[in-house]
Design a protein around this motif. Structure first.
Motif, PDB file in Angstrom:
ATOM      1  N   HIS A 891       0.804  -1.223   0.000  1.00 26.73           N
ATOM      2  CA  HIS A 891       0.000   0.000   0.000  1.00 26.73           C
ATOM      3  C   HIS A 891       0.839   1.277   0.000  1.00 26.73           C
ATOM      4  O   HIS A 891       0.312   2.347  -0.318  1.00 26.73           O
ATOM      5  N   PHE A 892       2.097   1.179   0.372  1.00 24.17           N
ATOM      6  CA  PHE A 892       2.918   2.373   0.576  1.00 24.17           C
ATOM      7  C   PHE A 892       4.134   2.335  -0.350  1.00 24.17           C
ATOM      8  O   PHE A 892       4.959   1.418  -0.250  1.00 24.17           O
ATOM      9  N   PRO A 893       4.282   3.318  -1.216  1.00 25.45           N
ATOM     10  CA  PRO A 893       5.390   3.275  -2.181  1.00 25.45           C
ATOM     11  C   PRO A 893       6.765   3.330  -1.538  1.00 25.45           C
ATOM     12  O   PRO A 893       7.730   2.829  -2.112  1.00 25.45           O
ATOM     13  N   GLU A 894       6.859   3.918  -0.348  1.00 28.78           N
ATOM     14  CA  GLU A 894       8.174   4.022   0.279  1.00 28.78           C
ATOM     15  C   GLU A 894       8.697   2.672   0.759  1.00 28.78           C
ATOM     16  O   GLU A 894       9.908   2.532   1.013  1.00 28.78           O
ATOM     17  N   ALA A 895       7.838   1.689   0.887  1.00 28.25           N
ATOM     18  CA  ALA A 895       8.279   0.365   1.327  1.00 28.25           C
ATOM     19  C   ALA A 895       7.308  -0.694   0.822  1.00 28.25           C
ATOM     20  O   ALA A 895       6.760  -1.486   1.591  1.00 28.25           O
ATOM     21  N   SER A 896       7.091  -0.733  -0.466  1.00 32.19           N
ATOM     22  CA  SER A 896       6.179  -1.704  -1.049  1.00 32.19           C
ATOM     23  C   SER A 896       6.873  -3.058  -1.166  1.00 32.19           C
ATOM     24  O   SER A 896       7.995  -3.156  -1.671  1.00 32.19           O
ATOM     25  N   VAL A 897       6.175  -4.101  -0.719  1.00 30.14           N
ATOM     26  CA  VAL A 897       6.786  -5.428  -0.785  1.00 30.14           C
ATOM     27  C   VAL A 897       6.981  -5.898  -2.220  1.00 30.14           C
ATOM     28  O   VAL A 897       7.736  -6.848  -2.462  1.00 30.14           O
ATOM     29  N   ASN A 898       6.351  -5.239  -3.187  1.00 31.54           N
ATOM     30  CA  ASN A 898       6.571  -5.646  -4.576  1.00 31.54           C
ATOM     31  C   ASN A 898       7.944  -5.261  -5.096  1.00 31.54           C
ATOM     32  O   ASN A 898       8.309  -5.644  -6.210  1.00 31.54           O
ATOM     33  N   GLU A 899       8.707  -4.511  -4.300  1.00 35.89           N
ATOM     34  CA  GLU A 899      10.129  -4.357  -4.606  1.00 35.89           C
ATOM     35  C   GLU A 899      10.849  -5.699  -4.450  1.00 35.89           C
ATOM     36  O   GLU A 899      11.923  -5.912  -5.027  1.00 35.89           O
ATOM     37  N   LEU A 900      10.245  -6.606  -3.665  1.00 31.48           N
ATOM     38  CA  LEU A 900      10.911  -7.846  -3.291  1.00 31.48           C
ATOM     39  C   LEU A 900      10.361  -9.065  -4.013  1.00 31.48           C
ATOM     40  O   LEU A 900      11.057 -10.074  -4.144  1.00 31.48           O
ATOM     41  N   THR A 901       9.101  -9.010  -4.464  1.00 32.13           N
ATOM     42  CA  THR A 901       8.463 -10.185  -5.045  1.00 32.13           C
ATOM     43  C   THR A 901       9.073 -10.520  -6.394  1.00 32.13           C
ATOM     44  O   THR A 901       9.683  -9.685  -7.062  1.00 32.13           O
TER      45      THR A 901
END
Length: 927
Positions: A891-901
């Protein structure tokens, strides 16, 4: 049903035995005053305002709790009753104090209404000074003023009987009695979900909507459909027409799905519509106006606000040039599950008729494409088979797997809680986390992520072993059963326990419940679908329901819950690369010829690219231009760094949105669309119910309804370039004047929508597709008597480990999802003041054991790293997750888990494996 004869106020009535006198009077059109009573809640009999005289009774009796009996004679109004009610009202008013802040808010104050009805003046009789602080709770949504409380108990019963949360109770005794949250704490501390049910049922305004408590009365009330999740709640928007502003959302008791019930986002998350970030004018990059090439350094340059003519001309020219220079398949189209059916139909028509490509997709690819594919293979239809109300009221057992229902589909989640509390339905939840709904479960199966096939096959092994399968259903309605059973031999309880981590005894307990409680409904969401074996997961659930004979019956079925408000409709309307509207395949000659003749254009018979293929194709230079409606792939797609790289390589990107998004950084043109409250059309909810969306306010600024933008753009592209279209074809032109006309075209070309029209919906008909004709009533339950494909087909499925396994460098597993107070990429909810106040930052759930192991003693933040990137977020140490697993949201661009998926895909549905990624988690020390 046994009937009894009674007389009320001289009227002779015949009513069902067991009905109360109050209900019988209402049925006869006789109104008895009430305050503590509400038809949705259990009768209380506390306020005594509804007392009546019964012939032969020595005292007056509360009609809300008094059952009718044969020969009963009732009087509802007499001098004695009138005096009794006046006395009750005077006593209630003596402790009631209205400070005047909400005297003109348009809400119906039942206490003051009945006082005036009995010739009492509330202002002269009420308490002169408040006893309690006004606005006494910090909850950003619910205004608490106990000075208006009459202790009717409706809030207590609403929280318990509608929401199933049990926040409110009574404290103290006698004159000092008051309602309290939890153990006399704040509402949020008492685990309030801020649904506002207590507000909706409060008769005096003691509980009110804080964002609108002094907003005044509306000039206009418009009934429409919620634009958040796929449940499809309806409600009334209260409008200040002078300011062109939504001032309040109010429950509509006639809403077919939810009635008076709403969730926090639906009731309170509407202020994003008026947020100053709204895109209100078209914008283009300066280089386009100068006729220059885009800067080579990757920076697209500054934005310039322009008029609509200029913006649409540029987009039309660039898309036509790309099509004619590189071929139609060099263009990619992303349509939107946030937009209406009519708008999605036009996007499908734009891609196929105007551009000439099947490269059209939307976020269903990322959530339920595996559901559509798997159920189509097993049953012939890829949709939810039953209705939510049907499941909640008739299922003897409910099996939830891979669905955090109370947070992602809150109203339906509350309905399931009530099924357990009121009817004693057996609830089994299979989820790696201890999600909230497990508190109501008979059994929680805490399987390891990515082991669902093994778990389900193990349960079916036990069911067959014990003879609990529905043999008659299997013989009459299915095929390929022997191959399926042979495959189950490998899934012994001991082997399954070793794979899944679920104890053998729990496997036997779950299988016995499934085998003995009939019907059973199965519910799932993205915890099942977002895997490289997503289609196989769905096929295994389809096997389970055929094995138990739970298909085509009330209270059973397969019930995949759609994530976005119109993801079902966007699929229905052809927002997919392989099908026209109504799931008519682009590779089928009959379907292709049908649409060619309707639209007057030659159409491609090649399956287009899915979004998970389009974005990489952009990175490879194969997709040159994209037109995106209401999607934000930078937030929603896996491996965000790679998505950014691919979007940078596009030669042209047009984005149609209501806010600047993380994807707009890579856009060349921004076209300002509108919110659901500024447009007309329909949404189709998760249970295939088509419902009206009605314009409540004028479009803000120069923003336009999306269907108008698509129409005007298509007309411009058709006037340019080499694409030939026969203007004599019945649906060749784009001269639409309203969305009803678009739906009429949908009905003409789409058999499952053949009987759908705005006129029928406006007349109050409740339609669930397939609706085969203008007189067809719709289809609440699919596969009754026969599956769509004829016989249902069993598919043997095999456990396959996730694409990425933990190792010494990345020893933990990350799984992902949503939270109650936010939705999807957060573009809307992060712009809703109250929602952001309650949940204002990204959190990573980590177990106490892992927190201790990595040294989180006093450290608030963790750094989570995968092979694709890192994020830093605050840790939430909780036993919701087991050791070895962490959970995060996007939900939050500053720490989106989709950076990791990772972008490992299911080979059939092309859905990414969001639910399992190997990560390293470290304590992060801030300076």
């Amino acid at each position: 049903m046994s009937m009894v004869k009674i007389i009320i106020d001289g009227k002779k009535l015949e009513v069902p035995e067991g009905m109360t006198v109050l209900e019988a009077a209402a049925q006869a059109g006789i109104t008895i005053p009430t305050l503590c009573y509400h038809k949705d809640l259990s009768p209380h009999g506390g306020c005594r305002l509804c007392v009546v005289e019964v012939k032969g009774a020595r005292t007056s009796l509360a009609s809300c709790t008094l059952p009718v009996s044969d020969g009963m004679e009732v009087t509802t109004e007499s001098p004695a009753l009138r005096e009794s009610r006046r006395t009750i009202l005077q006593l209630l008013l003596s402790t009631y104090h209205d400070a005047g802040y909400a005297s003109k808010d348009g809400h119906f104050n039942e206490l003051e209404h009945w006082a005036r009805a009995y010739d009492l003046d509330p202002a002269s009789l009420m308490a002169r000074a408040p006893r309690y602080p006004i606005n006494s709770d910090p909850n950003p949504f619910v205004w608490v003023d106990l000075n208006k409380c009459i202790l009717c108990g409706r809030c207590i019963r609403a929280c318990a009987e509608v929401q199933g949360r049990f926040v409110w109770g009574l404290s103290e005794r006698g004159y000092d009695t008051r309602i309290v949250a939890g153990m006399d704490e704040t509402m949020l501390e008492a685990r309030c979900e801020s649904c506002g049910a207590c507000v909706a049922y409060c008769p005096t305004g003691a509980l009110d909507n804080k964002p609108s408590v002094s907003a005044g009365a509306p000039d206009k009330v418009v009934t429409t459909t919620c634009a958040y999740c796929g449940v499809g709640c309806q409600f009334d928007l209260h409008i200040n027409t002078k300011e062109n502003r939504i001032i309040r959302v109010v429950s509509n008791p006639n809403a077919p799905v939810n009635g008076m019930h709403l969730c926090v986002k639906g009731r309170y998350g509407y202020d994003y519509i008026h947020h100053p970030d709204r895109l209100l004018k078209p914008k283009v990059r300066a280089y386009l106006l100068k006729g220059e090439k885009r800067p080579a350094n990757g920076d697209r340059g500054p934005w310039v606000e322009v008029d609509w003519e200029t913006a649409l001309d540029i987009v039309a020219r660039k898309l036509a040039e790309t099509r004619d220079t590189y071929g139609p398949d060099s263009v990619g189209i992303l349509t939107s599950a946030k937009c209406t059916n009519e708008e999605n139909y036009l996007m499908n028509k734009l891609a196929r008729q105007v551009i000439g490509t099947n490269n059209i997709d939307h976020c269903a690819r990322l959530c339920h494409s595996s559901t559509v594919a798997g159920l189509a293979m097993a049953y012939g239809s890829g949709a939810m088979s039953n209705s939510m109300k049907d499941v909640a009221e008739k299922a003897a057992a409910i099996f939830i797997i891979g669905s955090n229902t109370t947070e992602q589909h809150p109203v339906f989640g509350a309905m399931i809680r009530q099924a357990v509390l009121k009817r004693g339905a057996k609830l089994i939840v299979a989820d790696p986390r201890r999600i909230d709904i497990t508190e109501f479960a008979t059994l929680h199966l805490q399987q390891r992520p990515g082991t669902d096939i093994a778990l389900l096959n193990g349960l079916m092994h036990i069911i067959v072993q014990n003879g609990w399968e529905d043999k008659a259903f299997i013989v009459e309605r299915t095929e390929n059963y022997d191959a399926f059973v042979e495959n189950l031999r490998d899934y012994t309880p001991e082997r399954v326990a070793a794979i899944t981590g679920v104890p053998v005894e729990q496997l036997y307990q779950a299988a016995e419940i499934m085998g003995k409680y009939h019907p059973m409904a199965v519910i799932w969401a993205m915890g099942i679908t977002q895997h490289i074996v997503g289609v196989q997961n769905v096929l295994t659930l389809a096997n389970l329901q055929m094995l138990l004979g739970n298909m085509g019956i009330p209270g059973g079925g397969v019930n995949p819950l759609r994530g976005q408000n119109n993801v079902q409709g966007a699929c229905d309307m052809g927002g997919l690369p392989d099908v026209y509207p109504g799931y008519q395949r682009v590779t089928a000659e009959e379907a292709r010829l049908k649409f060619e003749q309707a639209w007057g254009a030659s159409l491609s018979d090649k399956v287009g690219l899915a979004v998970t293929e389009m974005i990489p194709a952009a990175g490879e230079g194969k997709i040159k231009a994209m037109y995106i409606l209401g999607e934000n792939p930078v937030m929603s797609d896996p491996d965000t760094n790679h998505v950014r790289h691919c979007l940078e390589r596009l030669e042209f990107l047009a984005l149609q949105e209501i806010f600047p998004s993380e994807t707009s950084v890579y856009a060349d043109v921004l076209l300002p669309g509108v919110s659901f409250a500024e447009k007309d059309g329909t949404f189709t909810n998760t249970e295939r119910r088509i419902q009206r969306v009605r314009q409540a306010i004028r479009p803000l600024g120069d923003a336009r309804p999306d269907w108008i933008i698509i129409r005007d753009l298509a007309q411009r592209i058709m006037s340019q370039g080499q694409r030939k279209i026969n203007p004599e074809a019945p649906f060749a032109d784009w001269n639409y004047t309203d969305t009803a006309q678009i739906m009429d075209e949908v009905a003409a070309l789409t058999p499952i929508y053949a009987g759908v029209s705005h006129a029928r919906l406006e007349a109050g008909e409740s339609l669930q597709w397939p609706v085969r004709g203008k007189d067809h009533p719709g289809t609440p339950i699919l596969h009754v008597g026969q599956f769509t494909r004829g016989k249902g087909k069993f598919h043997p499925t095999v456990h396959v480990p996730p694409a990425e396994q933990p190792d010494k460098d990345y020893p933990m597993v990350l799984t992902t999802g949503r939270v109650l107070y936010h939705w999807h990429g957060g573009e809307m909810t992060r712009r809703s003041k109250g929602l952001l106040e309650v949940y204002d930052r990204p959190l990573i759930e980590i177990s106490p054991e892992d927190a201790q192991r990595i040294g989180l003693n006093g450290v608030r933040y963790v750094k989570v790293t995968s092979r694709r990137g890192s994020i830093v977020a605050e840790a939430w140490i909780t036993d919701r997750v087991p050791p070895g697993l962490v959970y995060g949201n996007f939900h939050f661009p500053e720490a989106s888990v989709n950076e990791l998926t990772l972008a490992a895909l299911d080979p059939i549905s092309k859905i990414p494996e969001y639910k399992v990624a190997a990560v390293r988690v470290e304590a992060y020390h801030t300076t």
